[in-house]
Design a protein around this motif. Structure first.
Motif, PDB file in Angstrom:
ATOM      1  N   ASP A  82      -6.598 -10.907  -4.439  1.00  0.00           N
ATOM      2  CA  ASP A  82      -6.466 -10.437  -2.620  1.00  0.00           C
ATOM      3  C   ASP A  82      -5.206  -9.610  -2.785  1.00  0.00           C
ATOM      4  O   ASP A  82      -5.315  -8.146  -2.322  1.00  0.00           O
ATOM      5  CB  ASP A  82      -7.172 -11.566  -2.068  1.00  0.00           C
ATOM      6  CG  ASP A  82      -8.093 -11.852  -2.399  1.00  0.00           C
ATOM      7  OD1 ASP A  82      -9.046 -11.443  -2.663  1.00  0.00           O
ATOM      8  OD2 ASP A  82      -8.073 -13.419  -1.180  1.00  0.00           O
ATOM      9  N   GLU A 116      -5.505  -6.574  -5.164  1.00  0.00           N
ATOM     10  CA  GLU A 116      -6.351  -5.174  -4.412  1.00  0.00           C
ATOM     11  C   GLU A 116      -5.872  -4.779  -3.518  1.00  0.00           C
ATOM     12  O   GLU A 116      -6.275  -3.779  -3.068  1.00  0.00           O
ATOM     13  CB  GLU A 116      -7.174  -6.321  -3.970  1.00  0.00           C
ATOM     14  CG  GLU A 116      -9.009  -5.216  -3.037  1.00  0.00           C
ATOM     15  CD  GLU A 116     -10.447  -6.076  -3.989  1.00  0.00           C
ATOM     16  OE1 GLU A 116     -11.477  -5.517  -4.227  1.00  0.00           O
ATOM     17  OE2 GLU A 116      -9.905  -7.690  -3.501  1.00  0.00           O
ATOM     18  N   ALA A 117      -4.910  -5.708  -1.961  1.00  0.00           N
ATOM     19  CA  ALA A 117      -4.929  -4.924  -0.810  1.00  0.00           C
ATOM     20  C   ALA A 117      -4.001  -3.515  -1.236  1.00  0.00           C
ATOM     21  O   ALA A 117      -3.508  -3.258  -0.183  1.00  0.00           O
ATOM     22  CB  ALA A 117      -4.141  -5.744  -0.253  1.00  0.00           C
ATOM     23  N   THR A 118      -3.362  -3.371  -2.445  1.00  0.00           N
ATOM     24  CA  THR A 118      -2.389  -2.242  -2.874  1.00  0.00           C
ATOM     25  C   THR A 118      -3.042  -1.068  -3.815  1.00  0.00           C
ATOM     26  O   THR A 118      -2.374   0.257  -3.400  1.00  0.00           O
ATOM     27  CB  THR A 118      -1.418  -3.033  -4.044  1.00  0.00           C
ATOM     28  OG1 THR A 118      -1.800  -3.221  -5.142  1.00  0.00           O
ATOM     29  CG2 THR A 118      -0.666  -3.676  -3.624  1.00  0.00           C
ATOM     30  N   ARG A 119      -4.563  -1.363  -2.737  1.00  0.00           N
ATOM     31  CA  ARG A 119      -5.243  -0.187  -4.134  1.00  0.00           C
ATOM     32  C   ARG A 119      -4.825  -0.088  -4.940  1.00  0.00           C
ATOM     33  O   ARG A 119      -4.736   1.802  -5.146  1.00  0.00           O
ATOM     34  CB  ARG A 119      -4.857   0.967  -2.919  1.00  0.00           C
ATOM     35  CG  ARG A 119      -6.192   0.355  -1.384  1.00  0.00           C
ATOM     36  CD  ARG A 119      -5.674   1.718  -0.678  1.00  0.00           C
ATOM     37  NE  ARG A 119      -6.724   2.889  -1.206  1.00  0.00           N
ATOM     38  CZ  ARG A 119      -8.139   3.007   0.204  1.00  0.00           C
ATOM     39  NH1 ARG A 119      -8.901   2.090  -0.097  1.00  0.00           N
ATOM     40  NH2 ARG A 119      -9.163   3.684  -1.003  1.00  0.00           N
ATOM     41  N   PRO A 120      -4.418  -0.548  -6.072  1.00  0.00           N
ATOM     42  CA  PRO A 120      -4.711   0.282  -7.549  1.00  0.00           C
ATOM     43  C   PRO A 120      -5.064   1.008  -8.270  1.00  0.00           C
ATOM     44  O   PRO A 120      -7.032   1.226  -7.700  1.00  0.00           O
ATOM     45  CB  PRO A 120      -4.426  -1.470  -8.263  1.00  0.00           C
ATOM     46  CG  PRO A 120      -5.229  -2.241  -7.413  1.00  0.00           C
ATOM     47  CD  PRO A 120      -5.507  -2.000  -6.397  1.00  0.00           C
ATOM     48  N   GLY A 121      -5.395   1.610  -8.784  1.00  0.00           N
ATOM     49  CA  GLY A 121      -6.309   2.632  -9.718  1.00  0.00           C
ATOM     50  C   GLY A 121      -7.093   1.718 -10.744  1.00  0.00           C
ATOM     51  O   GLY A 121      -6.794   0.333 -11.259  1.00  0.00           O
ATOM     52  N   ALA A 157     -10.875  -3.378 -10.304  1.00  0.00           N
ATOM     53  CA  ALA A 157      -9.915  -2.019 -11.160  1.00  0.00           C
ATOM     54  C   ALA A 157     -10.570  -2.161 -12.640  1.00  0.00           C
ATOM     55  O   ALA A 157      -8.890  -1.181 -13.026  1.00  0.00           O
ATOM     56  CB  ALA A 157      -8.682  -2.399 -10.497  1.00  0.00           C
ATOM     57  N   GLY A 199      -0.873   1.935  -9.514  1.00  0.00           N
ATOM     58  CA  GLY A 199      -1.327   2.599  -8.708  1.00  0.00           C
ATOM     59  C   GLY A 199      -1.802   3.876  -8.595  1.00  0.00           C
ATOM     60  O   GLY A 199      -1.789   4.574  -9.702  1.00  0.00           O
ATOM     61  N   ARG A 200      -2.268   4.609  -7.857  1.00  0.00           N
ATOM     62  CA  ARG A 200      -3.210   5.394  -7.918  1.00  0.00           C
ATOM     63  C   ARG A 200      -2.368   6.284  -8.569  1.00  0.00           C
ATOM     64  O   ARG A 200      -1.074   6.722  -7.151  1.00  0.00           O
ATOM     65  CB  ARG A 200      -4.000   5.561  -6.140  1.00  0.00           C
ATOM     66  CG  ARG A 200      -5.425   4.866  -6.740  1.00  0.00           C
ATOM     67  CD  ARG A 200      -6.346   4.319  -5.212  1.00  0.00           C
ATOM     68  NE  ARG A 200      -7.212   3.544  -5.707  1.00  0.00           N
ATOM     69  CZ  ARG A 200      -8.265   3.706  -4.697  1.00  0.00           C
ATOM     70  NH1 ARG A 200      -8.449   4.332  -4.084  1.00  0.00           N
ATOM     71  NH2 ARG A 200      -9.001   2.266  -5.117  1.00  0.00           N
TER      72      ARG A 200
END
Length: 197
Positions: free
Chosen positions: A46, A49-54, A104, A196-197
């Protein structure tokens, strides 16, 4: 008197049954034992996921040789084996499953995680058992290296002088060791930045 004899008989019968089970377990000590299935740490996922991975692909974990020392674990006289064929594959499967849980994972992604197990050990002590895992993780994107770092996880569990207690405890500890290792990876800001994105 009859009650005493009945109680004495039950005690002896229990002792014999326990002895037969213990003997069977110890006789089968050379037979391989299967590592339990990996289970994700959903709190760690969780947070990741909150870090918004690419989107991320996972390369073949190393070493692939099932005879390599990191792919063979001894639990006293017993041998612990991976249900995936090797512990490198066990780790690779865990990574893919975790990344899939947070949507992801994409085998065609340009960002790729590669893992190499350097240390993989379960030690059954007389009272306390320990596990240690060191893994080198490399992240690349479009052939450019974004991260190369070694992560270490250690776990502890209750053990015993008796094999019938210690060996199953060590067997059960393995997926927890892998989970602890991946928790370290997912919590590292450098790893988060690399995927990361």
């Amino acid at each position: 008197m009859a009650i005493f004899r009945s109680h004495d008989f039950r005690s002896r019968a229990f002792g014999i049954a326990f002895g037969v089970l213990a003997t069977a377990f110890l006789t089968a000590g050379c037979a391989p034992l299967m590592a339990p299935p990996y289970a994700a740490d959903y709190e760690a996922l969780d947070r990741l996921e909150a870090t918004r991975p690419g989107m991320v692909a996972v390369a073949k974990a190393q070493p692939v040789d099932p005879q390599d020392k990191v792919n063979t674990l001894g639990l006293r006289r017993a041998k612990l084996v991976s249900p995936s064929g090797s512990f490198a594959q066990y780790l690779e499967d865990a990574l893919m499953r975790d990344l899939g849980e947070i949507s992801a994972y994409d085998p065609k992604a340009s960002t790729r995680i590669a893992a190499r197990i350097l240390v993989n050990d379960i030690d059954l002590g007389i009272v306390n058992g320990t596990g240690r895992m060191d893994v080198e993780v490399t992240v690349t994107r479009d052939a450019t290296q974004r991260l190369s770092k070694t992560y270490r996880a250690q776990t502890a569990f209750d053990s015993s002088y008796a094999n019938i207690v210690a060996v199953p405890a060590g067997q059960a500890a393995y997926p927890r060791l892998v989970r602890a290792l991946l928790r370290e990876v997912y919590a590292d800001p450098q790893f988060v930045a690399a995927i990361g994105r």
